[in-house]
Design a protein around this motif. Structure first.
Motif, PDB file in Angstrom:
ATOM      1  N   ALA A 191       0.847  -1.189   0.000  1.00 17.86           N
ATOM      2  CA  ALA A 191       0.000   0.000   0.000  1.00 17.86           C
ATOM      3  C   ALA A 191       0.884   1.242   0.000  1.00 17.86           C
ATOM      4  N   ASP A 192       0.664   2.100  -0.971  1.00 20.51           N
ATOM      5  CA  ASP A 192       1.459   3.329  -1.108  1.00 20.51           C
ATOM      6  C   ASP A 192       2.946   3.007  -1.075  1.00 20.51           C
ATOM      7  N   THR A 193       3.624   3.396  -0.031  1.00 15.67           N
ATOM      8  CA  THR A 193       5.064   3.151   0.078  1.00 15.67           C
ATOM      9  C   THR A 193       5.377   2.221   1.251  1.00 15.67           C
ATOM     10  N   SER A 194       4.448   1.302   1.541  1.00 16.75           N
ATOM     11  CA  SER A 194       4.632   0.377   2.659  1.00 16.75           C
ATOM     12  C   SER A 194       4.284  -1.055   2.276  1.00 16.75           C
ATOM     13  N   LEU A 195       4.948  -1.965   2.940  1.00 17.18           N
ATOM     14  CA  LEU A 195       4.606  -3.371   2.894  1.00 17.18           C
ATOM     15  C   LEU A 195       3.826  -3.622   4.175  1.00 17.18           C
ATOM     16  N   ALA A 206      14.819  -1.713   2.035  1.00 19.25           N
ATOM     17  CA  ALA A 206      15.350  -1.585   0.670  1.00 19.25           C
ATOM     18  C   ALA A 206      16.569  -2.465   0.428  1.00 19.25           C
ATOM     19  N   ASP A 207      17.402  -2.669   1.440  1.00 18.67           N
ATOM     20  CA  ASP A 207      18.623  -3.448   1.242  1.00 18.67           C
ATOM     21  C   ASP A 207      18.378  -4.956   1.122  1.00 18.67           C
ATOM     22  N   ILE A 208      17.179  -5.452   1.393  1.00 16.78           N
ATOM     23  CA  ILE A 208      16.896  -6.888   1.267  1.00 16.78           C
ATOM     24  C   ILE A 208      15.880  -7.194   0.171  1.00 16.78           C
ATOM     25  N   ILE A 209      15.487  -6.196  -0.604  1.00 19.28           N
ATOM     26  CA  ILE A 209      14.511  -6.398  -1.681  1.00 19.28           C
ATOM     27  C   ILE A 209      15.217  -6.957  -2.910  1.00 19.28           C
ATOM     28  N   LYS A 210      14.613  -7.993  -3.496  1.00 14.39           N
ATOM     29  CA  LYS A 210      15.195  -8.626  -4.684  1.00 14.39           C
ATOM     30  C   LYS A 210      15.094  -7.692  -5.888  1.00 14.39           C
ATOM     31  N   PRO A 211      16.104  -7.668  -6.726  1.00 12.57           N
ATOM     32  CA  PRO A 211      16.060  -6.847  -7.948  1.00 12.57           C
ATOM     33  C   PRO A 211      14.903  -7.287  -8.866  1.00 12.57           C
ATOM     34  N   ASN A 212      14.291  -6.322  -9.505  1.00  9.63           N
ATOM     35  CA  ASN A 212      13.188  -6.532 -10.448  1.00  9.63           C
ATOM     36  C   ASN A 212      11.915  -7.081  -9.815  1.00  9.63           C
ATOM     37  N   SER A 213      11.803  -7.004  -8.504  1.00 14.43           N
ATOM     38  CA  SER A 213      10.570  -7.413  -7.828  1.00 14.43           C
ATOM     39  C   SER A 213       9.611  -6.225  -7.808  1.00 14.43           C
ATOM     40  N   PRO A 214       8.340  -6.445  -7.487  1.00 18.59           N
ATOM     41  CA  PRO A 214       7.403  -5.314  -7.418  1.00 18.59           C
ATOM     42  C   PRO A 214       7.859  -4.214  -6.455  1.00 18.59           C
ATOM     43  N   LEU A 215       8.423  -4.594  -5.327  1.00 19.11           N
ATOM     44  CA  LEU A 215       8.897  -3.576  -4.382  1.00 19.11           C
ATOM     45  C   LEU A 215      10.091  -2.815  -4.940  1.00 19.11           C
ATOM     46  N   ASP A 216      10.951  -3.495  -5.654  1.00 20.73           N
ATOM     47  CA  ASP A 216      12.099  -2.830  -6.278  1.00 20.73           C
ATOM     48  C   ASP A 216      11.615  -1.779  -7.266  1.00 20.73           C
ATOM     49  N   THR A 217      10.601  -2.106  -8.017  1.00 20.45           N
ATOM     50  CA  THR A 217      10.012  -1.161  -8.967  1.00 20.45           C
ATOM     51  C   THR A 217       9.460   0.059  -8.244  1.00 20.45           C
ATOM     52  N   MET A 218       8.844  -0.144  -7.080  1.00 22.68           N
ATOM     53  CA  MET A 218       8.284   0.968  -6.323  1.00 22.68           C
ATOM     54  C   MET A 218       9.373   1.892  -5.795  1.00 22.68           C
ATOM     55  N   ILE A 219      10.501   1.343  -5.402  1.00 25.71           N
ATOM     56  CA  ILE A 219      11.589   2.166  -4.862  1.00 25.71           C
ATOM     57  C   ILE A 219      12.139   3.082  -5.938  1.00 25.71           C
ATOM     58  N   THR A 220      12.231   2.610  -7.155  1.00 22.63           N
ATOM     59  CA  THR A 220      12.787   3.446  -8.213  1.00 22.63           C
ATOM     60  C   THR A 220      11.888   4.633  -8.535  1.00 22.63           C
ATOM     61  N   PHE A 221      10.607   4.560  -8.204  1.00 17.78           N
ATOM     62  CA  PHE A 221       9.690   5.658  -8.465  1.00 17.78           C
ATOM     63  C   PHE A 221       9.622   6.639  -7.310  1.00 17.78           C
ATOM     64  N   THR A 222      10.111   6.276  -6.123  1.00 18.51           N
ATOM     65  CA  THR A 222      10.013   7.173  -4.970  1.00 18.51           C
ATOM     66  C   THR A 222      11.203   8.057  -4.866  1.00 18.51           C
TER      67      THR A 222
END
Length: 57
Positions: A10-14, A41-57
């Motif tokens: 949700a938004d910027t949270s898991l 952020a340091d444990i998120i897998k590359p190219n995962s949905p959360l990784d995609t969200m970080i690049t937009f924030t």
């Protein structure tokens, strides 16, 4: 916590949540715990949905 625990993004949270009666009485509803994505952020897998969200924030 189960290996396959309930969560949603949700938004910027898991958000991790528990089912009714799992850890609290019914009248308290669904207990949930939002975790800011940037905090993990340091444990998120590359190219995962959360990784995609970080690049937009």
């Amino acid at each position: 916590m189960r290996p396959e625990h309930d969560f949603y993004i949700a938004d910027t949270s898991l958000v991790v949540y528990f089912q009714l009666y799992e850890i609290t009485p019914y009248y308290l509803g669904f207990p949930y715990f939002p975790i800011p994505i940037l905090d993990v952020a340091d444990i998120i897998k590359p190219n995962s949905p959360l990784d995609t969200m970080i690049t937009f924030t």
